[in-house]
Design a protein around this motif. Structure first.
Motif, PDB file in Angstrom:
ATOM      1  N   TYR A 249      51.962  83.501  13.452  1.00 53.79           N
ATOM      2  CA  TYR A 249      52.498  84.695  14.494  1.00 53.79           C
ATOM      3  C   TYR A 249      52.646  83.911  15.929  1.00 53.79           C
ATOM      4  N   LEU A 250      51.962  82.700  16.006  1.00 55.93           N
ATOM      5  CA  LEU A 250      52.222  81.956  17.129  1.00 55.93           C
ATOM      6  C   LEU A 250      53.014  80.775  17.364  1.00 55.93           C
ATOM      7  N   GLY A 251      54.126  80.655  16.591  1.00 58.65           N
ATOM      8  CA  GLY A 251      55.258  79.770  16.504  1.00 58.65           C
ATOM      9  C   GLY A 251      55.752  79.281  17.833  1.00 58.65           C
ATOM     10  N   LYS A 252      56.088  80.587  18.763  1.00 57.00           N
ATOM     11  CA  LYS A 252      56.675  80.180  20.182  1.00 57.00           C
ATOM     12  C   LYS A 252      55.600  79.560  20.946  1.00 57.00           C
ATOM     13  N   GLU A 253      54.388  80.410  21.152  1.00 55.53           N
ATOM     14  CA  GLU A 253      53.165  79.733  21.615  1.00 55.53           C
ATOM     15  C   GLU A 253      53.215  78.487  21.575  1.00 55.53           C
ATOM     16  N   MET A 254      53.060  77.909  20.165  1.00 49.11           N
ATOM     17  CA  MET A 254      52.779  76.504  20.181  1.00 49.11           C
ATOM     18  C   MET A 254      53.778  75.631  20.443  1.00 49.11           C
ATOM     19  N   VAL A 255      55.186  76.045  20.609  1.00 47.13           N
ATOM     20  CA  VAL A 255      56.375  74.947  20.946  1.00 47.13           C
ATOM     21  C   VAL A 255      55.904  75.102  22.614  1.00 47.13           C
ATOM     22  N   GLU A 256      55.630  76.036  23.106  1.00 44.45           N
ATOM     23  CA  GLU A 256      55.522  76.206  24.710  1.00 44.45           C
ATOM     24  C   GLU A 256      54.113  75.275  25.049  1.00 44.45           C
ATOM     25  N   LEU A 258      53.068  72.703  23.363  1.00 44.51           N
ATOM     26  CA  LEU A 258      53.516  71.168  23.187  1.00 44.51           C
ATOM     27  C   LEU A 258      54.233  70.629  24.161  1.00 44.51           C
ATOM     28  N   GLU A 259      55.241  71.275  24.648  1.00 44.88           N
ATOM     29  CA  GLU A 259      56.161  71.089  25.659  1.00 44.88           C
ATOM     30  C   GLU A 259      55.423  70.961  26.829  1.00 44.88           C
ATOM     31  N   LYS A 260      54.395  71.542  26.955  1.00 46.19           N
ATOM     32  CA  LYS A 260      53.571  71.612  28.251  1.00 46.19           C
ATOM     33  C   LYS A 260      52.875  70.266  28.653  1.00 46.19           C
ATOM     34  N   TYR A 261      52.664  69.876  27.247  1.00 45.81           N
ATOM     35  CA  TYR A 261      51.722  68.634  27.262  1.00 45.81           C
ATOM     36  C   TYR A 261      52.805  67.233  27.110  1.00 45.81           C
ATOM     37  N   ASN A 262      53.914  67.406  27.369  1.00 38.42           N
ATOM     38  CA  ASN A 262      55.049  66.524  27.375  1.00 38.42           C
ATOM     39  C   ASN A 262      55.352  65.858  25.942  1.00 38.42           C
ATOM     40  N   PHE A 263      55.326  66.958  25.036  1.00 38.08           N
ATOM     41  CA  PHE A 263      55.728  66.291  23.690  1.00 38.08           C
ATOM     42  C   PHE A 263      57.382  66.756  23.634  1.00 38.08           C
ATOM     43  N   GLU A 264      58.126  65.834  22.799  1.00 35.69           N
ATOM     44  CA  GLU A 264      59.416  66.170  22.492  1.00 35.69           C
ATOM     45  C   GLU A 264      59.766  66.083  20.940  1.00 35.69           C
ATOM     46  N   ASN A 265      60.990  66.325  20.718  1.00 34.22           N
ATOM     47  CA  ASN A 265      61.458  66.580  19.415  1.00 34.22           C
ATOM     48  C   ASN A 265      60.748  67.310  18.376  1.00 34.22           C
ATOM     49  N   ILE A 266      60.221  68.465  19.075  1.00 37.60           N
ATOM     50  CA  ILE A 266      59.277  69.448  18.546  1.00 37.60           C
ATOM     51  C   ILE A 266      59.959  70.325  17.483  1.00 37.60           C
ATOM     52  N   GLU A 267      59.618  70.252  16.273  1.00 37.95           N
ATOM     53  CA  GLU A 267      60.341  71.124  15.199  1.00 37.95           C
ATOM     54  C   GLU A 267      59.191  72.167  14.639  1.00 37.95           C
ATOM     55  N   LEU A 268      59.671  73.063  14.541  1.00 45.34           N
ATOM     56  CA  LEU A 268      58.705  74.141  13.995  1.00 45.34           C
ATOM     57  C   LEU A 268      59.489  74.444  12.649  1.00 45.34           C
ATOM     58  N   LYS A 269      58.580  74.647  11.364  1.00 43.74           N
ATOM     59  CA  LYS A 269      59.061  74.684   9.989  1.00 43.74           C
ATOM     60  C   LYS A 269      58.469  75.698   9.354  1.00 43.74           C
ATOM     61  N   LYS A 270      59.173  76.588   8.748  1.00 48.16           N
ATOM     62  CA  LYS A 270      58.699  77.704   7.857  1.00 48.16           C
ATOM     63  C   LYS A 270      58.194  77.197   6.572  1.00 48.16           C
ATOM     64  N   ASP A 271      57.129  77.783   5.875  1.00 49.52           N
ATOM     65  CA  ASP A 271      56.593  77.622   4.832  1.00 49.52           C
ATOM     66  C   ASP A 271      57.477  78.372   3.601  1.00 49.52           C
ATOM     67  N   ILE A 272      56.912  78.495   2.237  1.00 53.25           N
ATOM     68  CA  ILE A 272      57.719  78.875   1.168  1.00 53.25           C
ATOM     69  C   ILE A 272      57.772  80.394   1.230  1.00 53.25           C
ATOM     70  N   GLY A 274      58.471  81.845   4.246  1.00 49.59           N
ATOM     71  CA  GLY A 274      59.292  82.285   5.022  1.00 49.59           C
ATOM     72  C   GLY A 274      58.479  82.369   6.414  1.00 49.59           C
ATOM     73  N   ASN A 275      57.350  82.005   6.656  1.00 51.94           N
ATOM     74  CA  ASN A 275      56.613  82.017   7.684  1.00 51.94           C
ATOM     75  C   ASN A 275      56.455  80.753   8.569  1.00 51.94           C
ATOM     76  N   ASP A 276      56.359  80.814   9.905  1.00 53.15           N
ATOM     77  CA  ASP A 276      56.509  79.433  10.649  1.00 53.15           C
ATOM     78  C   ASP A 276      55.070  79.299  10.361  1.00 53.15           C
ATOM     79  N   ARG A 277      55.076  77.997   9.879  1.00 47.12           N
ATOM     80  CA  ARG A 277      53.477  77.586   9.342  1.00 47.12           C
ATOM     81  C   ARG A 277      53.328  76.034   9.758  1.00 47.12           C
TER      82      ARG A 277
END
Length: 285
Positions: A249-256, A258-272, A274-277
């Motif tokens: 439930y927190l995929g969007k928050e995780m991306v934000e 990691l961006e805040k801490y200067n990470f790039e090439n961020i990829e969110l991936k779903k599990d088998i 269909g959940n952001d995992r």
């Protein structure tokens, strides 16, 4: 008693608790654990008999299954990524979703060429992530941290069982300011289930698996992710990668985050399912 007759009783006594496929799975897991027999062996030998001692073993397991104790804890073992692992009440039971995370890392490392690869697994539990990576990446140096001394005892046994070398460290990551060395890969499956989500958790997890490794407070669900990300900014090597298993439930928050801490090439991936995992990123140079 013929085992085929006992199977009928076994199924009937569990029908009100589990579905048919789960019961069938339990039956064959126990059959292999106790008798080293697979489904086909039972087909070929339908008149296999259980003696008194064997019947008592089955009844003991059955009574624990009725209490919804996980079969992995009852037998004290499970399988992860095709490897055997000891598990107990001090360690989480490895999940298929975590296998997907490990597979993602292994596939990435087949493409990217690291020299003297160093990997750190934070919150190792049974050691399933660290040990599986060590087994599949024999040239890597693998380190693993956990706050639980008892979990680390089990993890060390699992490393011996799978004949790999992993350096295990007892450490509270929330109280750690620096890891004092650089890593090419940092991976973690930290506690991420919020208390508000407890109603979604089955009894076999809620009553038996260690809450220390599962739950976080509702008002700071990304506590561990934030701390590990902070450490990664100091302790990832150039072009090093950070991997997390995350709350679906927190995929969007995780991306934000990691961006805040200067990470790039961020990829969110779903599990088998269909959940952001899981999520992967690289620290900006």
């Amino acid at each position: 008693m013929l085992i085929k007759n006992y199977r009928t009783q076994f199924t009937e006594e569990l029908t009100s608790i589990f579905d048919e496929k789960e019961i069938e799975s339990f039956f064959y897991i126990i059959l292999e654990a106790f008798h080293e027999l697979k489904r086909v062996d039972l087909v070929l030998n339908p008149n296999l008999e259980l003696d008194t001692i064997q019947l008592l073993q089955w009844e003991t397991v059955l009574s624990q299954l009725k209490e919804q104790k996980p079969i992995q804890y009852i037998l004290g073992e499970t399988e992860f990524f095709g490897l055997p692992f000891y598990v107990n009440e001090n360690t989480l039971i490895p999940r298929p979703e975590t296998e997907e995370l490990v597979e993602w890392i292994i596939e990435d490392l087949k493409i990217k060429k690291f020299k003297d690869l160093k990997i750190l697994d934070i919150g190792t539990g049974s050691g399933c992530i660290a040990i599986t990576l060590a087994k599949n990446l024999p040239n890597a140096s693998v380190f693993a941290i956990d706050v639980s001394e008892k979990a680390l005892v089990t993890a060390k046994k699992n490393a011996e069982l799978n004949e790999v070398k992993v350096t295990f460290i007892e450490k509270n990551i929330l109280e750690t300011e620096d890891l004092n060395q650089q890593f090419d890969i940092i991976v973690s499956n930290p506690p991420y289930v919020r208390n508000l989500e407890k109603q979604e958790i089955h009894k076999n997890v809620l009553e038996y698996e260690p809450h220390l490794a599962l739950f976080v407070e509702d008002n700071d669900a990304l506590l561990f992710y934030r701390k590990i990300t902070e450490l990664a900014t100091k302790n990832l090597s150039k072009n090093g990668q950070l991997y997390f298993e995350i709350n679906q439930y927190l995929g969007k928050e995780m991306v934000e985050l990691l961006e805040k801490y200067n990470f790039e090439n961020i990829e969110l991936k779903k599990d088998i399912y269909g959940n952001d995992r899981m999520i992967r990123c690289v620290l900006k140079s």
